[in-house]
Design a protein around this motif. Structure first.
Motif, PDB file in Angstrom:
ATOM      1  N   ASN A  59       0.824  -1.207   0.000  1.00  0.00           N
ATOM      2  CA  ASN A  59       0.000   0.000   0.000  1.00  0.00           C
ATOM      3  C   ASN A  59       0.861   1.260   0.000  1.00  0.00           C
ATOM      4  O   ASN A  59       0.583   2.229  -0.717  1.00  0.00           O
ATOM      5  CB  ASN A  59      -0.927   0.005   1.211  1.00  0.00           C
ATOM      6  CG  ASN A  59      -1.984   1.085   1.122  1.00  0.00           C
ATOM      7  OD1 ASN A  59      -2.676   1.217   0.110  1.00  0.00           O
ATOM      8  ND2 ASN A  59      -2.115   1.890   2.169  1.00  0.00           N
ATOM      9  N   GLU A  60       1.933   1.244   0.786  1.00  0.00           N
ATOM     10  CA  GLU A  60       2.815   2.405   0.873  1.00  0.00           C
ATOM     11  C   GLU A  60       3.508   2.668  -0.459  1.00  0.00           C
ATOM     12  O   GLU A  60       3.616   3.823  -0.905  1.00  0.00           O
ATOM     13  CB  GLU A  60       3.855   2.164   1.974  1.00  0.00           C
ATOM     14  CG  GLU A  60       4.675   3.392   2.353  1.00  0.00           C
ATOM     15  CD  GLU A  60       5.969   3.503   1.572  1.00  0.00           C
ATOM     16  OE1 GLU A  60       6.549   4.609   1.552  1.00  0.00           O
ATOM     17  OE2 GLU A  60       6.387   2.498   0.974  1.00  0.00           O
ATOM     18  N   THR A  62       2.403   1.804  -3.446  1.00  0.00           N
ATOM     19  CA  THR A  62       1.389   2.257  -4.389  1.00  0.00           C
ATOM     20  C   THR A  62       1.083   3.735  -4.211  1.00  0.00           C
ATOM     21  O   THR A  62       0.922   4.475  -5.191  1.00  0.00           O
ATOM     22  CB  THR A  62       0.098   1.435  -4.214  1.00  0.00           C
ATOM     23  OG1 THR A  62       0.398   0.051  -4.351  1.00  0.00           O
ATOM     24  CG2 THR A  62      -0.947   1.825  -5.252  1.00  0.00           C
ATOM     25  N   GLU A  63       1.022   4.177  -2.976  1.00  0.00           N
ATOM     26  CA  GLU A  63       0.699   5.576  -2.703  1.00  0.00           C
ATOM     27  C   GLU A  63       1.878   6.511  -2.969  1.00  0.00           C
ATOM     28  O   GLU A  63       1.736   7.727  -2.928  1.00  0.00           O
ATOM     29  CB  GLU A  63       0.232   5.719  -1.260  1.00  0.00           C
ATOM     30  CG  GLU A  63      -1.125   5.065  -1.006  1.00  0.00           C
ATOM     31  CD  GLU A  63      -1.626   5.266   0.421  1.00  0.00           C
ATOM     32  OE1 GLU A  63      -0.802   5.618   1.295  1.00  0.00           O
ATOM     33  OE2 GLU A  63      -2.833   5.089   0.640  1.00  0.00           O
ATOM     34  N   ASN A  64       3.069   5.948  -3.242  1.00  0.00           N
ATOM     35  CA  ASN A  64       4.250   6.760  -3.487  1.00  0.00           C
ATOM     36  C   ASN A  64       4.897   6.449  -4.840  1.00  0.00           C
ATOM     37  O   ASN A  64       6.113   6.588  -5.007  1.00  0.00           O
ATOM     38  CB  ASN A  64       5.271   6.556  -2.368  1.00  0.00           C
ATOM     39  CG  ASN A  64       4.820   7.163  -1.052  1.00  0.00           C
ATOM     40  OD1 ASN A  64       4.996   8.352  -0.809  1.00  0.00           O
ATOM     41  ND2 ASN A  64       4.218   6.350  -0.196  1.00  0.00           N
ATOM     42  N   LYS A  75      -6.954   6.453  -5.448  1.00  0.00           N
ATOM     43  CA  LYS A  75      -6.532   6.193  -4.072  1.00  0.00           C
ATOM     44  C   LYS A  75      -6.804   4.745  -3.734  1.00  0.00           C
ATOM     45  O   LYS A  75      -7.839   4.179  -4.107  1.00  0.00           O
ATOM     46  CB  LYS A  75      -7.294   7.117  -3.106  1.00  0.00           C
ATOM     47  CG  LYS A  75      -6.870   6.965  -1.651  1.00  0.00           C
ATOM     48  CD  LYS A  75      -7.543   8.001  -0.794  1.00  0.00           C
ATOM     49  CE  LYS A  75      -7.247   7.787   0.686  1.00  0.00           C
ATOM     50  NZ  LYS A  75      -5.823   7.807   0.995  1.00  0.00           N
ATOM     51  N   THR A  76      -5.848   4.110  -3.067  1.00  0.00           N
ATOM     52  CA  THR A  76      -6.066   2.721  -2.681  1.00  0.00           C
ATOM     53  C   THR A  76      -7.164   2.637  -1.632  1.00  0.00           C
ATOM     54  O   THR A  76      -7.392   3.567  -0.859  1.00  0.00           O
ATOM     55  CB  THR A  76      -4.780   2.107  -2.114  1.00  0.00           C
ATOM     56  OG1 THR A  76      -4.380   2.859  -0.965  1.00  0.00           O
ATOM     57  CG2 THR A  76      -3.667   2.094  -3.133  1.00  0.00           C
ATOM     58  N   ARG A 188       0.501   1.961   7.858  1.00  0.00           N
ATOM     59  CA  ARG A 188       0.502   1.953   6.396  1.00  0.00           C
ATOM     60  C   ARG A 188      -0.811   1.435   5.817  1.00  0.00           C
ATOM     61  O   ARG A 188      -1.057   1.589   4.618  1.00  0.00           O
ATOM     62  CB  ARG A 188       1.681   1.117   5.896  1.00  0.00           C
ATOM     63  CG  ARG A 188       3.036   1.801   6.108  1.00  0.00           C
ATOM     64  CD  ARG A 188       4.184   0.982   5.580  1.00  0.00           C
ATOM     65  NE  ARG A 188       5.395   1.791   5.471  1.00  0.00           N
ATOM     66  CZ  ARG A 188       6.529   1.385   4.912  1.00  0.00           C
ATOM     67  NH1 ARG A 188       6.614   0.146   4.426  1.00  0.00           N
ATOM     68  NH2 ARG A 188       7.568   2.182   4.833  1.00  0.00           N
TER      69      ARG A 188
END
Length: 467
Positions: A59-60, A62-64, A75-76, A188
């Protein structure tokens, strides 16, 4: 009464090691487990925590994605990571794990095992005897005597992975491995985290500087870290957990207690066998044998090293000692280095002495340190946090290594081998490492040590003369 060659009480990492190895030798093995094969490590600790950490890492990342030149519009959405964790644990603990014990007789989930006398074990009203008995009953979470803590709904590693949803707010007591790993994993995945501990830096059993690197990363990720902070009381109001601390009052949906472990010995009724024990665990000699001949205590229950790999290793050593026909060559548990790793991002790993421990032992040492940010591969990977720090001396003897950074838990093994087998810094420098692997960081440390020797004293003058 059934007679066996061996009886193993507890099927966590230590008991599994004894059972699998003994059964493979065609010994008649009876293994008893009150709950689930795999113990805490497989069902409530090492394995599920790594699965949850991986979900948080995905997840981290993907968001970066923008940090890697990738545009992601959207947004996940966190759906069911804990359910996925349970599915993975179920897959691992199924037929793949049980296959190793096909040649052993198992008593699973039929109650506690207890000693009737030195050689007789009772389970569910039935009695069994063996020449060699291995106690491998592990530990359970320690709940500190904080006012009100025992009266509220609290999480430990035993039930945290049974939650249906990620809590919006989570309070964590403890800054060691479990507390730190769960803080980052849940953060996260969307939880607001505040963690409290009485020690002055994260992962207090390790190097302070490494703990500070992790703390800085946590703060960047929005995790509240409160070191040297006491908790005065905990209470539950309107479905919320209220934690009163030296740093103020904090409200959360759940509270996780990660303050250490304790041995649970009462069900074993060790007094019936005359086995010595104290609050730290079952007393053993260096061969892992109790004061009762032929009875061994391996893993967490002896209090020597509360780590799964140490438990497995002790199980192996104890079995080798038990079948050894001569007392001349015995395997002592303290002849083998016990490393440890924390699987946060960045990871922390330790082998041998920390700098603080070397100082306390009055060792004439020097520190060689190399930062990840100075190595191209770490920059390319976007993982520049951390360092490798080695405690050595002018002759290259290695006393200890601390690593905080990407793949620290993998890099540490080269230093374990070096310390245990007296391999020097010069030997490591002369060992080619594939480029550009992260493990080349270890060779860079050895090169840095050698550079320190060759740029002082007579060496530069002699080199110039010979050239």
């Amino acid at each position: 009464m059934e007679k066996h060659d061996l009886i193993v009480i507890g099927m966590g990492p230590a008991g599994m090691a004894v059972t699998a190895m003994a059964a493979n030798m065609d010994l008649d093995v009876l293994s008893i487990e009150k709950h689930k094969v795999g113990g805490e490590c497989l069902n409530y600790g090492c394995v599920p925590s790594k699965a949850l950490l991986k979900a948080g890492e995905v997840n981290e990342v993907t968001e970066n994605l923008k940090k890697f030149g990738i545009n992601f519009s959207g947004k996940t959405e966190i759906e069911n990571p804990l359910e996925i964790v349970r599915e993975k644990v179920g897959e691992i603990s199924g037929s793949k794990t049980m296959k190793a014990f096909e040649r052993a007789e198992l008593i699973i989930n039929q109650g506690e095992a207890k000693f009737v006398d030195k050689k007789v074990i009772e389970v569910d009203g039935k009695q069994y005897t063996a020449d060699k008995i291995f106690i491998a009953t592990g530990t359970e979470p320690l709940i500190p005597p904080i006012p009100g803590l025992k009266d509220v709904h609290r999480l430990t590693n035993l039930n945290i992975f049974e939650q249906e949803d990620i809590p919006e707010k989570l309070t964590i007591i403890g800054g060691g491995a479990i507390g730190s790993e769960m803080a980052q994993a849940f953060s996260r995945l969307g939880a607001e985290i505040n963690m409290f501990q009485i020690d002055d830096h994260l992962v207090p059993t390790g190097d302070e500087e490494a703990g500070r690197v992790l703390e800085e990363k946590f703060k960047k990720e929005g995790i509240g870290v409160y070191n040297s902070t006491g908790i005065n009381k905990v209470e539950e109001k309107d479905g919320k957990i209220i934690t009163h601390t030296d740093a103020g009052v904090f409200e959360s949906d759940e509270i996780l207690v990660a303050t250490g472990r304790k041995a649970v010995l009462e069900p074993l009724q060790l007094d019936n066998a005359g086995i010595d024990y104290d609050k730290n665990g079952i007393k053993i000699n260096k061969r892992l044998e109790t004061n009762v001949k032929g009875v061994y205590a391996v893993g967490d229950c002896n209090g020597k090293a509360l780590l799964s790999h140490a438990a497995m290793h002790q199980g192996m050593l104890a079995l080798m000692n038990a079948i050894n026909p001569t007392p001349i060559k015995q395997f002592k548990y303290d002849d083998f280095l016990v490393p440890w790793s924390v699987f946060t991002k960045p990871e922390i790993a330790q082998a041998g002495l920390t700098e603080k421990e070397a100082k306390e032992k009055n060792i004439n040492y020097q520190v060689v340190k190399e930062k990840y940010e100075n190595y191209g591969r770490a920059i390319a990977d976007g993982k520049p946090e951390g360092f490798v720090k080695v405690i050595t001396n002018s002759k290259g003897k290695i006393y200890g290594a601390t690593i905080v950074g990407e793949q620290a838990s993998e890099l540490i093994h080269e230093w374990i081998l070096a310390i245990q087998h007296n391999i020097s810094m010069f030997d490591l420098m002369m060992t080619q490492h594939s480029f550009p692997t992260i493990s080349l960081m270890n060779k860079r440390i050895a090169e840095k040590w050698m550079m320190g020797k060759t740029n002082t004293g007579m060496v530069p003058k002699l080199a110039k003369k010979f050239i």
